[in-house]
Write a protein that holds these residues in place. Structure first.
Motif, mmCIF file in Angstrom:
data_model
loop_
_atom_site.group_PDB
_atom_site.id
_atom_site.type_symbol
_atom_site.label_atom_id
_atom_site.label_comp_id
_atom_site.label_asym_id
_atom_site.label_seq_id
_atom_site.Cartn_x
_atom_site.Cartn_y
_atom_site.Cartn_z
ATOM 1 N N PHE A 122 2.841 -3.846 0.474
ATOM 2 C CA PHE A 122 2.414 -4.927 -0.430
ATOM 3 C C PHE A 122 2.511 -4.515 -1.892
ATOM 4 C CE2 PHE A 122 -0.839 -2.121 0.937
ATOM 5 C CZ PHE A 122 -1.374 -1.699 -0.269
ATOM 6 N N CYS A 123 3.208 -3.414 -2.189
ATOM 7 C CA CYS A 123 3.184 -2.861 -3.543
ATOM 8 C C CYS A 123 4.558 -2.962 -4.184
ATOM 9 C CB CYS A 123 2.747 -1.399 -3.485
ATOM 10 S SG CYS A 123 2.889 -0.561 -5.076
ATOM 11 N N MET A 167 -3.892 4.941 -11.724
ATOM 12 C CA MET A 167 -3.618 3.838 -10.804
ATOM 13 C C MET A 167 -2.392 3.033 -11.242
ATOM 14 S SD MET A 167 -7.354 2.254 -9.950
ATOM 15 C CE MET A 167 -8.712 3.305 -9.411
ATOM 16 N N GLU A 171 2.414 7.878 -6.846
ATOM 17 C CA GLU A 171 1.327 8.513 -6.101
ATOM 18 C C GLU A 171 0.986 9.817 -6.824
ATOM 19 O OE1 GLU A 171 -0.975 8.133 -3.579
ATOM 20 O OE2 GLU A 171 -1.429 10.165 -4.253
ATOM 21 N N SER A 224 -7.133 4.441 -1.566
ATOM 22 C CA SER A 224 -6.539 3.138 -1.276
ATOM 23 C C SER A 224 -6.557 2.947 0.231
ATOM 24 C CB SER A 224 -5.108 3.094 -1.815
ATOM 25 O OG SER A 224 -5.133 3.080 -3.215
ATOM 26 N N PHE A 304 4.114 -10.914 -5.857
ATOM 27 C CA PHE A 304 5.385 -10.686 -6.557
ATOM 28 C C PHE A 304 6.465 -11.265 -5.651
ATOM 29 C CE2 PHE A 304 4.244 -6.953 -4.127
ATOM 30 C CZ PHE A 304 5.397 -6.624 -3.435
ATOM 31 N N CYS A 345 -2.721 -5.246 -11.258
ATOM 32 C CA CYS A 345 -2.586 -4.218 -10.223
ATOM 33 C C CYS A 345 -1.444 -4.526 -9.273
ATOM 34 C CB CYS A 345 -3.809 -4.315 -9.335
ATOM 35 S SG CYS A 345 -4.840 -2.963 -9.363
ATOM 36 N N GLY A 346 -0.581 -3.564 -9.046
ATOM 37 C CA GLY A 346 0.464 -3.771 -8.049
ATOM 38 C C GLY A 346 1.649 -4.545 -8.581
HETATM 39 N N1 SAH Z 1 -0.402 5.378 -5.506
HETATM 40 C C1 SAH Z 1 -1.773 5.315 -5.781
HETATM 41 C C2 SAH Z 1 -2.115 4.766 -7.140
HETATM 42 C C3 SAH Z 1 -1.331 3.574 -7.644
HETATM 43 S S1 SAH Z 1 -1.555 2.027 -6.897
HETATM 44 C C4 SAH Z 1 -2.494 4.511 -4.691
HETATM 45 O O1 SAH Z 1 -1.838 3.885 -3.898
HETATM 46 O O2 SAH Z 1 -3.715 4.592 -4.661
HETATM 47 C C5 SAH Z 1 -3.090 1.429 -7.551
HETATM 48 C C6 SAH Z 1 -3.778 0.428 -6.635
HETATM 49 O O3 SAH Z 1 -3.165 -0.866 -6.666
HETATM 50 C C7 SAH Z 1 -3.757 0.864 -5.189
HETATM 51 O O4 SAH Z 1 -5.021 0.703 -4.589
HETATM 52 C C8 SAH Z 1 -2.754 -0.079 -4.610
HETATM 53 O O5 SAH Z 1 -2.881 -0.179 -3.245
HETATM 54 C C9 SAH Z 1 -3.044 -1.353 -5.341
HETATM 55 N N2 SAH Z 1 -1.971 -2.338 -5.219
HETATM 56 C C10 SAH Z 1 -0.664 -2.092 -5.009
HETATM 57 N N3 SAH Z 1 0.032 -3.258 -4.941
HETATM 58 C C11 SAH Z 1 -0.865 -4.247 -5.104
HETATM 59 C C12 SAH Z 1 -0.750 -5.680 -5.164
HETATM 60 N N4 SAH Z 1 0.427 -6.288 -5.069
HETATM 61 N N5 SAH Z 1 -1.873 -6.396 -5.377
HETATM 62 C C13 SAH Z 1 -3.059 -5.770 -5.542
HETATM 63 N N6 SAH Z 1 -3.212 -4.429 -5.515
HETATM 64 C C14 SAH Z 1 -2.134 -3.677 -5.292
#
Ligand code: SAH
Ligand code: SF4
Length: 383
Positions: A122-123, A167, A171, A224, A304, A345-346
């Motif tokens: 979902f990222c 964040m 990673e 996460s 997205f 976020c994301g």
């Molecule tokens: N790689 C690390 C840090 C970056 S992601 C991690 O995964 O923790 C930062 C946060 O955003 C994570 O909790 C991730 O799962 C979240 N995230 C990623 N894609 C997202 C989306 N489309 N909507 C909401 N949160 C998302």
């Protein structure tokens, strides 16, 4: 540590490394503190502006060193005060840094890699594939750039950046050494003087590195989680297949126990409609986290294009929150900020020159399955 110019970039040196650098020049160690204050407190990037450093030493520094922040491609400011920088790193890729002002705090969300190899389903960063690890200068440089954009750095109490969260893109535990040095600089009084409780590393669960982190730092940790059982987490966060919940949660518990001082783990849980937002999963979370001192942060999914996921309704988010809350957990729902500048976020995508060819594979896969129903979300900026 030297650049293409053959010069060493002092922006990325922690205090011990800066002292060693000055010693290698035959200079006194206290010079390290002087120069670090110029760089990090005053945002100076030219030796000639360092007025308490003598001319002879300034010339010596010019010959072998430089202060080279990463290149800022753009800076956007949202109507809600959120700011986003697109930053080009040495590999040629771009990463993003976001500043979020809220309730008297200013949180900077920092990237650690250009892209990410872990491919959470979902990222959008994961969908870009992976290009490179950022150097210390490129990571701390994001703090340097953001700090400088608020003008001359004022007294510590008035600083705009009070919290840093790892964040952004990437990673952080897979770029371990550079991230650790950068966090040391964030916390050092000669750097940005941010307290260890206000520097947070977020990980998708690279277990051996959580152990290693606990041996050398005491920053706040966010996990996460996104799913309360291995079956679902394997689908959403593929690294779970390597480090499943039964090894991941004990590693996090050990990290938190070492910190003592009533500190807790932050659990991040991105809420995906009809995937992990049901009462059944709330109940599983309640059981799973029984022995983990934690607070839970629910993140409504930020859509997205071609993600295939949807954001749950406010009602189901509230229902999920209430269930956890009634079971005694502290639960917050993250508000989406900076929507008008795609800073949520994301949604951080930068411009990654993918070396894993994942983005190509992802697009090809979508084309191949074009006749299957695909949930296409409008990006936030299109709404
Ligand atoms: N790689 C690390 C840090 C970056 S992601 C991690 O995964 O923790 C930062 C946060 O955003 C994570 O909790 C991730 O799962 C979240 N995230 C990623 N894609 C997202 C989306 N489309 N909507 C909401 N949160 C998302
Ligand atoms: Fe990488 Fe974190 Fe995105 Fe997963 S959520 S792909 S670990 S940046």
């Amino acid at each position: 540590m030297t650049n293409a110019t053959g010069k060493i970039n002092l922006l990325g040196l922690t205090q011990p490394k800066m002292e060693a650098f000055f010693e290698s020049l035959g200079e006194k160690r206290f010079r390290a503190g002087q120069v670090m204050k110029w760089i990090h407190h005053f945002g100076v990037d030219r030796f000639e502006d360092m007025t308490n450093v003598g001319k002879v030493l300034r010339e010596k520094l010019d010959a072998c060193a430089e202060i080279r922040p990463p290149e800022v491609v753009s800076e956007d400011i949202s109507k809600d005060g959120t700011r986003k920088w697109v930053i080009r790193v040495a590999s040629g890729s771009c990463v993003e840094t976001v500043y979020i002002p809220q309730n008297g705090r200013g949180t900077l969300c920092v990237s650690s890699q250009a892209g990410c190899a872990l491919d959470c389903s979902f990222c959008s960063t994961g969908k870009q594939g992976f290009n490179s690890d950022l150097t210390v200068a490129e990571i701390i440089g994001q703090v340097w750039v953001a700090n400088k954009s608020f003008g001359t750095i004022p007294a510590k109490s008035d600083r705009a950046i009070t919290n840093v969260v790892m964040m952004g893109m990437g990673e952080p535990l897979l770029n371990f050494d550079n991230v650790v040095d950068s966090m040391l600089l964030m916390m050092d009084d000669l750097g940005y003087g941010i307290s260890k409780r206000k520097v947070t590393l977020s990980t998708s669960g690279v277990v051996p590195m959580i152990e290693k982190l606990g041996e050398i730092t005491d920053v706040a940790l966010a996990l996460s989680l996104h799913a309360p059982n291995n079956e679902l987490r394997n689908q959403l966060v593929p690294i779970n297949k390597k480090y499943p919940l039964e090894v991941l949660l004990p590693a996090c518990n050990r990290y938190i126990a070492r910190l003592g001082d009533k500190r807790v783990l932050t659990i991040e849980y991105t809420m995906l409609k009809d995937v992990n937002d049901q009462p059944e999963q709330a109940n599983e979370m309640i059981e799973l986290l029984r022995n983990t001192p934690c607070k839970i942060n629910l993140i409504p999914f930020n859509p997205f294009p071609h993600s295939g996921y949807e954001r749950p309704s406010n009602n189901s988010i509230r229902r999920f929150q209430d269930m956890l809350h009634k079971a005694g957990y502290q639960v917050t729902v993250r508000t989406t900020r900076g929507e008008d500048i795609d800073a949520a976020c994301g949604q951080l995508v930068g411009q990654v020159m993918d070396r894993t060819r994942r983005s190509e594979r992802y697009i090809a896969l979508r084309e191949l399955s074009a006749d299957e129903p695909v949930t296409v979300q409008p990006s936030v900026s299109e709404r």
